[in-house]
Design a protein around this motif. Structure first.
Motif, PDB file in Angstrom:
ATOM      1  N   ASN A  10       0.800  -1.230   0.000  1.00 42.40           N
ATOM      2  CA  ASN A  10       0.000   0.000   0.000  1.00 42.40           C
ATOM      3  C   ASN A  10       0.833   1.281   0.000  1.00 42.40           C
ATOM      4  O   ASN A  10       0.622   2.177   0.825  1.00 42.40           O
ATOM      5  CB  ASN A  10      -0.956   0.009   1.205  1.00 42.40           C
ATOM      6  N   PRO A 124      -5.895  12.487   1.678  1.00 41.56           N
ATOM      7  CA  PRO A 124      -4.983  11.470   1.136  1.00 41.56           C
ATOM      8  C   PRO A 124      -4.129  12.070   0.021  1.00 41.56           C
ATOM      9  O   PRO A 124      -4.632  12.819  -0.816  1.00 41.56           O
ATOM     10  CB  PRO A 124      -5.940  10.392   0.603  1.00 41.56           C
ATOM     11  N   GLY A 146      -1.360   7.251   3.953  1.00 38.91           N
ATOM     12  CA  GLY A 146      -1.353   7.710   2.569  1.00 38.91           C
ATOM     13  C   GLY A 146      -1.009   9.167   2.373  1.00 38.91           C
ATOM     14  O   GLY A 146      -1.481   9.811   1.437  1.00 38.91           O
TER      15      GLY A 146
END
Ligand code: PLP
Length: 417
Positions: A10, A124, A146
């Motif tokens: 991720n 984000p 993020g």
């Protein structure tokens, strides 16, 4: 192809290597081999006594031991125990009462407060700004949700706060994004031991106030005050706080407060995020969004840590006892800092500007090699950001603090010529 078997990366950089842990392991092995008197393990980020035992404030432990089973076992309210929220504001501001609206949320340590700030005040993909010398978990926390971390140079060529570098980076980021979270870790910055002067604060706030004239911009200034009680004189190092009370609404100061160092309760995860604003709506919104984040991450914090702080602030005798004991711990650290800086002066060793803190930074080229050279002499430090060695004066004796600088100067000379 992913380097993980079942997990997802991720967009995070998960190396799994812990440099500090590795060096610490080497130090321990050498202690086994040649004895602890011959090894300086300056890698540990906690305050240790001269026998390398964790300094634990016994007056705080007494409070903990006195708590009822319910204080340990019951859930705390999601936003925190109300008396703790009051106590954490007092712990930060002492006798001063801020002349603005104040809201507080309990968090697991200062780490939780930093997480909540980034989560709630950026989107984000946004960029968070801090100084080039910084506590590396800022990057981890940002990546985890993020966001990106970028830096400005903390010091200029004269080793003063780099106001130009700060201003340039703030302007650059605000030209690209309408929101900006800036983390300033002061007083007793980790890892340099620098504390912003009142003049530094005036420059920083003037710059941010002028940037906030553009009402489309939202600027959040997070003061990471994890070392607030280990910076020196308690009043002197809190003198900047009133400057945060009268800022424009779109320049929001938040304070990350931690019980880890101040009450030597590192593992109890006590902390808070404090919000100051002239706008009630902004502080109410703060409470709402941060309560949501608490619920969605760790739910509630450690009740007994919260109750401990409440008890200390409810009882004057107890408070005085804790303050007196902490003063001794602070003095231990200050003596080490003074010894290190005196010896550094004598050895001609350059350090980053230092007022007080758990660490000193010795900037040098080829810091990995210099670090290895020092290890041959039983001195274990942490190469930091490829630009210097981090020395934890919190974990070595005053005697070692007097010895290290000359050894470091010699090792730097040997490696770099
Ligand atoms: N900020 C800095 C600069 C730190 O060094 C630390 C801990 O070492 C923290 C925040 C947060 O600590 P905690 O989460 O234990 O309160």
């Amino acid at each position: 192809m992913s380097k993980f078997i079942m997990a997802e990366e991720n967009n995070r950089i998960i190396s799994g290597e812990d440099k500090i842990f590795g060096i610490n392991k080497k130090a321990k092995e050498m202690i086994e081999e040649i004895g602890k008197d011959n090894v300086a393990n300056a890698t540990i980020g906690s305050l240790l006594d001269d026998e390398s035992n964790l300094v634990v404030l016994s007056s705080v432990v007494d409070v903990l031991k006195d708590l009822s089973p319910v204080d340990y076992a019951e859930y705390a309210p999601i936003a925190g125990v109300p008396s703790f929220l009051e106590a954490s504001v007092k712990a930060v501001f002492m006798d001063h009462i801020p002349s603005c609206y104040v809201e507080t949320i309990a968090t697991p340590g200062g780490t939780g407060a930093i997480h909540n700030t980034i989560q709630n005040y950026t989107r984000p993909g946004d960029t968070v700004l801090t100084s080039d010398w910084h506590w590396s978990p800022y990057g981890t926390i940002a990546q985890e949700i993020g966001r990106k971390l970028e830096t400005y140079p903390l010091f200029d060529e004269n080793y003063k706060f780099n106001h130009q570098g700060f201003a340039a980076k703030v302007k650059e980021l605000l030209s690209k994004e309408d929101r900006l979270v800036i983390i300033i870790n002061t007083p007793a910055h980790n890892p340099t031991g620098y504390s912003l002067t009142l003049e530094d604060w005036d420059h920083v706030l003037a710059l941010l106030t002028s940037a906030a004239e553009d009402k489309a911009k939202k600027i959040i200034l997070l003061v990471d005050a994890a070392y607030l009680d280990f910076a020196g004189d308690a009043k002197e190092f809190r003198a900047f706080l009133p400057k945060l009370e009268t800022l424009p609404d779109n320049l929001l100061p938040l304070i990350a407060y931690s019980m880890s160092k101040s009450y030597t309760l590192y593992g109890m995860r006590g902390g808070a995020l404090i919000c100051l604003s002239q706008s009630k709506a902004i502080t109410e919104e703060f409470k709402k969004v941060n309560t949501f984040t608490n619920r969605g991450t760790w739910s509630n914090g450690t009740r007994c840590a919260m109750v401990t702080l409440s008890r200390i602030f409810e009882n004057k005798d107890l408070f005085d006892k804790v303050m007196a004991e902490r003063e001794e711990a602070l003095q231990l650290l200050a003596d080490r800092g003074n010894a290190f800086m005196k010896a550094a002066g004598e050895a001609g060793l350059i350090t980053c500007p230092f007022t007080l803190g758990f660490f000193v930074i010795v900037p040098c080229d080829h810091c990995d090699e210099v670090g290895e050279e020092l290890q041959k002499e039983g001195i274990f430090t942490v190469p930091f950001g490829g630009r210097g060695l981090r020395v934890s004066i919190a974990s070595i004796s005053e005697k070692w603090c007097s010895i290290l600088p000359a050894k470091m100067a010699a090792a730097i000379k040997k490696v770099n010529g």
